[in-house]
Structures are given as structure tokens and as C-alpha cells.
Scaffold this motif. Structure first.
Motif, PDB file in Angstrom:
ATOM      1  N   ASN A 149       0.823  -1.219   0.000  1.00 24.11           N
ATOM      2  CA  ASN A 149       0.000   0.000   0.000  1.00 24.11           C
ATOM      3  C   ASN A 149       0.856   1.268   0.000  1.00 24.11           C
ATOM      4  N   GLU A 150       0.165   2.394  -0.141  1.00 26.89           N
ATOM      5  CA  GLU A 150       0.865   3.668  -0.327  1.00 26.89           C
ATOM      6  C   GLU A 150       1.525   4.212   0.937  1.00 26.89           C
ATOM      7  N   PRO A 170      -5.908   2.889  -5.165  1.00 23.04           N
ATOM      8  CA  PRO A 170      -6.364   4.278  -5.064  1.00 23.04           C
ATOM      9  C   PRO A 170      -6.833   4.769  -6.429  1.00 23.04           C
ATOM     10  N   LYS A 229      -1.523   8.382   4.980  1.00 22.42           N
ATOM     11  CA  LYS A 229      -2.409   7.888   3.937  1.00 22.42           C
ATOM     12  C   LYS A 229      -3.238   9.068   3.451  1.00 22.42           C
ATOM     13  N   VAL A 283      -6.670  10.394   1.362  1.00 26.76           N
ATOM     14  CA  VAL A 283      -7.985  10.018   0.836  1.00 26.76           C
ATOM     15  C   VAL A 283      -8.636  11.259   0.283  1.00 26.76           C
TER      16      VAL A 283
END
Ligand SMILES: [Mn+2]
Length: 451
Positions: free
Chosen positions: A28-29, A115, A243, A245
Motif C-alpha cells: 500500500n501507499e 487508489p 495515507k 484520501v
């Protein structure tokens, strides 16, 4: 393993239009230790156990320049005798280009949904192994292993132990074991992360590799490396474990900060740093989740919400405070900055894994409301601008009012009914806005979610 990793770099170099391409294993990022370890070890396992046309290669989902910020991961790499030169980073592999040439297969580890910037790569995904909330629609062509264990590395260990136990050597075991011990907070049940399966595979690795470092000492050394934020700028601290969003008009960063919130807020010029961070990285909101330890070594969590926009800041804070069953149990604490709201996190078990779904729900809810009302409330009332002219710290770019000059996206219902904004934006006067906002506020008061 190092020889394998180096061969991955060579394969990438020799990857031409006519070659079969790559099977990328992507974490993941946030690219935390779990993501790094899961990507490295699972790709290594695939390379040994499959008769693969496309060479499996691990790709760390951050630019190489950000790797030094993962101080615990770089420590683990050093301890395991691997050089960071042999790793491949996201900015070194053109995933979209490979995909366009039909040269990409993708396995996701430690996340189960791409994403939005990578959503084009979705049809390259052939497998998922993860321990986060499943957000992915099921598909017969993509096997999904998602279990709520403490560490994705546990699921990778399980797979290797079941399918190809000979792939595990001291080095691979040390990577997996470290990630499990770290994510499960030294297997301490009171931290709320460890599950029976995590314990089962930690013990499995200990039994097979008696020379692994002793649990407690290993956890402490990883912890020390992780919390070694000495010398980092505020921006680096925010980027270290972040993270991102977004939804509708909001783009936000959720950063885990490894010090007490009091200490963080005492950094000189913090509000200005946050403001510049938002400006440079195009965020409207930052949620800082701090974690520190009390004298008994118990975790202590606090949370801060920053936005130069009062509306965003208040909406986000309210959503976190009102999250279902009061799961975070937030208590307000004082903040020296007008644009930072600070809270104590009384539920110390709630990590970012708990907070993220609250934030994504909040974004979805906002988007839904924006569609329903033809986006009028998206025209944000920036009450700061009327108040304090002396606020030289304010980034003008972040104030919401200039959004008024842009056309909002066409509401969904315009496809059938015609659009309320077909004739352009309505003339907005302060009175209209105040009325609109108070109407929204009173609607919210009676919303069933609030009861
Ligand atoms: Mn993980």
C-alpha cells in the motif's frame, strides 16, 4: 534473497516492448514495514514457486526519496543484511505504461483496493492478500485472501508455510517475523492487534529459526527505530506514515505521528508548517494521529484536525467525535492554534485502521449530500476571512471561497430532470449562504444517524 532482488532490477532494465512483462507485487501507499515485507517476501515466494511467464517483482509503493522516512523499515533492511539499492520503488517502474502494453500482472498485498489514481490498473490485478476491511467486489478471476489479522505478513507466512516452506530461510523469516512482532505490538493482547493466527505463525517461525532475535528485544529495537523522528521536519513527520484520501472537493492526509500531541503542537510555527504542507501537497485537511507511550509503556493516542477552513475542520471533527458507538471516544483538549482542533483518544485500541473507515464514510456522506442538494452547500462559507485580518498565517489558496468562481460538477439528477444550475450559478449573497447553512444544520440535527 538479495540476488533475487538484484535480478529484479536487471529484469526491469531489460524489459522491452516485446518481453513478457512483469508480475508486480505491490504494497500500500503508506509503505510501512508490513507492506514492504509482504511485497518482498511474497514476490520472492512467487518467483520460487511458480512457473511464471512474467517475472514476479516487488515494488515499494513510494518514491525512493521517501524511503529514509521509513526509519524502522530501513533499520530492518540493514539488520537483515539487505541493501536498499536492490529495492524497486514506485517512481522507478512505469506500471501504467506496462499495463498499456499488456505487460503487467498485479498482486496487491496489505491493501485490497487501488487508489483512484491507479484505478486503470484494476484489470491487471490477479490476486489480493490483505488484512484490512474488504472494499473490493469479488471476482472469479481474482482470488482474494482477506482476514482481520494483526499483520499481513502473517498471511504471507501462512501461504509460504503451506505451499513452499523451503522458501523460508533465516533472512526471509527475519523479515516476516519482524513485521508480525511490530504490527502485533510485541504480541501484547492489551494492544488489541494480535490474533491467534498471528501468534501461531510467530511461534512457527521461532521454532523453525531458533536464531531469530528475541521477541522483546526485537520489538524494542524496531520501536526505537520507528520513533526516531529526531531531525525530521514537520513535513517529513507528516509524510513518514501518511495515507491520503479524497472525495468530492476534499483531499485529506491522515498521518501517524510518533510523539505526544503536546510535543507536536509545541513545535515552533506548527500551524504555518501545516498550512504550507497543505498548500504544497494540495490537501484541504490533515488528520494527525499521535501515538506515544506512558511510563508503563502503554500506548497513548491523541488526534488533531487541521484545516485553514473552519467548515472542513468542524465537519471532520464532528464526524470523528460522532463515529458510530463513539468508537474513538474523543475528548477535546486545548490547542494553541485556532486552525487545529485537538483531542485525546480515550479508546487507545483504535488505530488508523479504525479511523480510516470513519473518514471514508464521512467523505461518501458529504458527496451524497452534495448531489442531493445540487452542490449548493459545496460553496463553502469561509467565515475566517471576515474575522481576523491579522491572520498572516492563513494560506489564501486554502480558503474555500474562491471555489465560487468554478462551476460545480453537474448533479446526477440532471440526467433526467434538468439541472438546477443549467442557467449558471445562482447569485450568492451572504444572506442566502447563511440561510442555506442554517437549513443544512437543522437538517443534520434531525438526521437519524445522530440519534
Ligand atoms: Mn498491514
Amino acid at each position: 534473497m538479495e540476488a533475487y532482488l538484484r535480478s529484479c532490477r536487471d529484469v526491469l532494465k531489460g524489459c522491452s516492448k516485446n518481453s513478457p512483462g512483469l508480475h508486480v507485487v505491490l504494497g500500500n501507499e503508506a509503505c510501512d514495514m508490513d507492506s514492504m515485507v509482504s511485497a518482498l517476501t511474497f514476490a520472492y515466494f512467487l518467483s520460487k514457486s511458480l512457473d511464471c511467464e512474467k517475472m514476479p517483482v516487488p515494488v515499494l509503493n513510494i518514491p525512493r526519496a521517501e524511503f529514509p522516512l521509513r526509519s524502522d523499515s530501513s533499520f530492518l533492511l540493514r539488520e537483515s543484511g539487505l541493501s536498499q539499492d536492490c529495492l524497486l520503488f514506485r517512481d522507478e517502474v512505469d506500471l501504467h505504461g506496462l499495463h498499456k502494453n499488456k505487460q503487467l500482472m498485479l498482486t496487491l498485498v496489505d491493501h485490497n483496493i487501488l487508489p483512484s489514481a491507479d484505478s486503470e490498473l484494476e484489470d491487471a490485478v490477479v490476486e489480493v492478500i490483505d488484512h484490512h476491511l474488504l472494499l473490493r467486489p469479488t471476482s472469479p478471476s481474482c482470488p482474494v485472501t482477506v482476514e482481520p489479522v494483526g499483520s499481513c505478513a502473517t498471511l504471507v507466512t501462512e501461504r509460504i508455510a503451506q505451499k513452499a516452506p523451503e522458501v523460508l530461510d533465516q533472512q526471509v523469516a527475519q523479515l516476516l517475523y519482524s513485521a508480525i512482532i511490530r504490527d502485533c505490538v510485541n504480541m501484547a493482547p492489551e494492544a488489541g492487534q494480535v490474533t491467534p493466527k498471528d501468534s501461531q505463525y510467530a511461534v512457527y517461525l521461532e521454532n523453525r529459526f531458533p536464531k531469530l532475535p528475541q521477541r522483546g528485544a526485537l520489538f524494542q529495537s524496531l520501536q526505537n527505530a520507528k520513533f526516531d523522528v529526531s531531525g525530521l521536519t514537520t513535513e517529513q513527520m507528516l509524510l513518514k506514515d501518511m495515507k491520503a484520501v479524497s472525495g468530492g472537493d476534499l483531499k485529506l492526509a491522515v498521518s501517524v505521528i510518533y510523539m505526544s500531541l503536546e510535543a507536536f503542537l509545541q513545535r515552533r510555527g506548527l500551524q504555518q508548517d501545516l498550512c504550507e504542507f497543505c498548500h504544497n501537497h494540495k490537501y484541504n485537511l490533515v488528520v494527525c494521529m499521535t501515538i506515544s507511550f506512558n511510563d508503563n509503556k502503554e500506548p497513548f493516542r491523541q488526534l488533531a484536525v487541521y484545516s485553514s477552513s473552519t467548515v472542513y475542520r468542524e465537519e471532520m471533527s464532528r464526524a470523528l467525535e460522532k463515529a458510530k458507538n463513539n468508537i474513538l471516544d474523543l475528548k477535546p483538549m486545548s490547542s494553541p492554534y485556532p486552525d487545529v482542533k485537538a483531542f485525546i483518544h480515550c479508546n487507545t485500541l483504535a488505530s488508523r485502521k479504525t479511523v480510516m473507515p470513519i473518514i471514508t464514510d464521512f467523505l461518501k456522506e458529504r458527496e451524497k449530500k452534495a448531489y442531493q442538494s445540487g452542490n449548493i452547500e459545496d460553496l463553502e462559507l469561509d467565515d475566517d476571512s471576515n474575522q481576523d485580518q491579522s491572520e498572516s498565517q492563513q494560506c489564501p489558496e486554502d480558503a474555500g471561497i474562491e471555489d465560487d468562481t468554478q462551476f460545480p460538477p453537474t448533479p446526477m439528477n440532471s440526467l433526467v430532470e434538468g439541472c438546477p444550475l443549467d442557467n449558471g450559478l445562482p447569485k450568492i449573497s451572504p444572506e442566502v449562504l447563511v440561510e442555506k447553512v442554517s437549513k443544512i444544520a437543522s437538517m443534520e440535527d434531525t438526521s437519524p444517524e445522530d440519534q
